[in-house]
Write a protein that holds these residues in place. Structure first.
Motif, mmCIF file in Angstrom:
data_model
loop_
_atom_site.group_PDB
_atom_site.id
_atom_site.type_symbol
_atom_site.label_atom_id
_atom_site.label_comp_id
_atom_site.label_asym_id
_atom_site.label_seq_id
_atom_site.Cartn_x
_atom_site.Cartn_y
_atom_site.Cartn_z
ATOM 1 N N ARG A 51 0.715 -1.007 0.101
ATOM 2 C CA ARG A 51 -0.158 0.076 0.312
ATOM 3 C C ARG A 51 1.250 0.986 -0.133
ATOM 4 N NH1 ARG A 51 -5.260 0.471 -0.359
ATOM 5 N NH2 ARG A 51 -5.640 2.588 -0.250
ATOM 6 N N GLU A 52 1.744 1.021 0.715
ATOM 7 C CA GLU A 52 3.204 2.316 1.041
ATOM 8 C C GLU A 52 3.642 2.928 -0.333
ATOM 9 O OE1 GLU A 52 5.495 2.049 3.894
ATOM 10 O OE2 GLU A 52 7.175 3.535 3.001
ATOM 11 N N GLU A 53 3.768 1.604 -1.266
ATOM 12 C CA GLU A 53 4.906 1.707 -2.490
ATOM 13 C C GLU A 53 3.787 2.370 -3.834
ATOM 14 O OE1 GLU A 53 7.845 2.118 -3.529
ATOM 15 O OE2 GLU A 53 7.793 1.457 -4.927
ATOM 16 N N THR A 55 1.037 3.946 -3.079
ATOM 17 C CA THR A 55 -0.082 5.562 -2.977
ATOM 18 C C THR A 55 1.091 5.747 -3.063
ATOM 19 O OG1 THR A 55 -0.843 4.543 -0.974
ATOM 20 C CG2 THR A 55 -0.425 6.681 -0.964
ATOM 21 N N ARG A 56 2.456 6.272 -3.092
ATOM 22 C CA ARG A 56 4.067 6.396 -3.626
ATOM 23 C C ARG A 56 3.448 6.869 -5.086
ATOM 24 N NH1 ARG A 56 8.299 6.791 -5.963
ATOM 25 N NH2 ARG A 56 8.152 3.804 -5.998
ATOM 26 N N ILE A 57 3.614 5.511 -5.766
ATOM 27 C CA ILE A 57 3.661 5.808 -7.332
ATOM 28 C C ILE A 57 2.377 6.262 -7.733
ATOM 29 C CG2 ILE A 57 2.833 4.316 -9.194
ATOM 30 C CD1 ILE A 57 4.563 1.818 -7.980
ATOM 31 N N MET A 58 1.099 6.759 -7.244
ATOM 32 C CA MET A 58 -0.262 7.102 -7.444
ATOM 33 C C MET A 58 0.096 8.705 -7.205
ATOM 34 S SD MET A 58 -3.248 8.831 -6.111
ATOM 35 C CE MET A 58 -2.953 9.385 -4.663
ATOM 36 N N LEU A 59 0.857 9.107 -6.526
ATOM 37 C CA LEU A 59 0.973 10.423 -6.237
ATOM 38 C C LEU A 59 1.546 10.660 -6.994
ATOM 39 C CD1 LEU A 59 1.186 10.588 -2.120
ATOM 40 C CD2 LEU A 59 -0.708 11.912 -3.382
ATOM 41 N N HIS A 60 2.776 10.003 -7.679
ATOM 42 C CA HIS A 60 3.855 10.460 -8.226
ATOM 43 C C HIS A 60 3.624 10.594 -9.604
ATOM 44 C CE1 HIS A 60 8.035 10.913 -10.515
ATOM 45 N NE2 HIS A 60 7.504 10.081 -11.739
ATOM 46 N N VAL A 61 1.934 10.005 -10.211
ATOM 47 C CA VAL A 61 1.307 10.248 -11.536
ATOM 48 C C VAL A 61 0.596 10.975 -11.414
ATOM 49 C CG1 VAL A 61 -0.206 8.872 -12.730
ATOM 50 C CG2 VAL A 61 1.570 7.605 -11.754
ATOM 51 N N HIS A 62 -0.114 11.010 -10.098
ATOM 52 C CA HIS A 62 -0.709 12.668 -10.156
ATOM 53 C C HIS A 62 0.428 13.783 -10.585
ATOM 54 C CE1 HIS A 62 -3.833 14.710 -8.575
ATOM 55 N NE2 HIS A 62 -3.437 15.487 -7.198
ATOM 56 N N HIS A 63 1.528 14.128 -9.704
ATOM 57 C CA HIS A 63 1.943 14.938 -9.520
ATOM 58 C C HIS A 63 2.734 15.756 -10.934
ATOM 59 C CE1 HIS A 63 1.104 15.499 -5.249
ATOM 60 N NE2 HIS A 63 0.707 16.272 -5.279
ATOM 61 N N HIS A 64 3.885 14.873 -11.422
ATOM 62 C CA HIS A 64 4.198 14.337 -12.482
ATOM 63 C C HIS A 64 3.480 14.508 -13.747
ATOM 64 C CE1 HIS A 64 7.004 14.159 -8.820
ATOM 65 N NE2 HIS A 64 7.282 15.141 -9.926
ATOM 66 N N GLY A 65 2.358 13.645 -13.491
ATOM 67 C CA GLY A 65 1.836 13.399 -15.300
ATOM 68 C C GLY A 65 1.666 12.254 -15.643
#
Ligand code: NFA
Length: 102
Positions: A51-53, A55-65
């Motif tokens: 879940r932690e990883e 979430t990190r990947i989802m937020l990276h996509v959300h912020h960087h496209g």
């Protein structure tokens, strides 16, 4: 010598030939509509991330496209893309998943 192989020593040198497999990144693309929780679920379940990883990947996509979920052989990458796209469509989310040669 009698014409046979008496006294003949054959030395075979084996040189290992390694072929690197063609690798492909599987990427998720950001959009304005797919719920964050859905993306986390996709990353956890199709890419074996905790879940932690995820979430990190989802937020990276959300912020960087765009962001990487994993690196696979062509066949495995293609299967991941198809599975994610089918799952997103089934739930009527516009989430896009693509592969690119590394
Ligand atoms: N941007 C989406 C939102 O704000 C979340 C999202 C993240 C979508 C990663 C697609 C990929 N709901």
């Amino acid at each position: 010598n009698d014409g046979g192989d008496a006294g003949t020593v054959v030395v075979t040198r084996t040189k290992t030939v390694t072929k690197r497999p063609n690798l492909y990144r599987v990427l998720l693309l950001n959009d304005d509509y797919t719920p964050m929780e859905f993306v986390i679920h996709v990353v956890e379940n199709f890419f074996q991330k905790n879940r932690e990883e995820a979430t990190r990947i989802m937020l990276h996509v959300h912020h960087h496209g765009v962001g990487e979920c994993g690196i696979f052989s062509y066949e495995v990458a293609e299967t991941k893309v198809t599975q994610v796209m089918d799952f997103a469509r089934k739930h009527q989310h516009p989430l896009q998943c693509v592969m690119e040669k590394k």
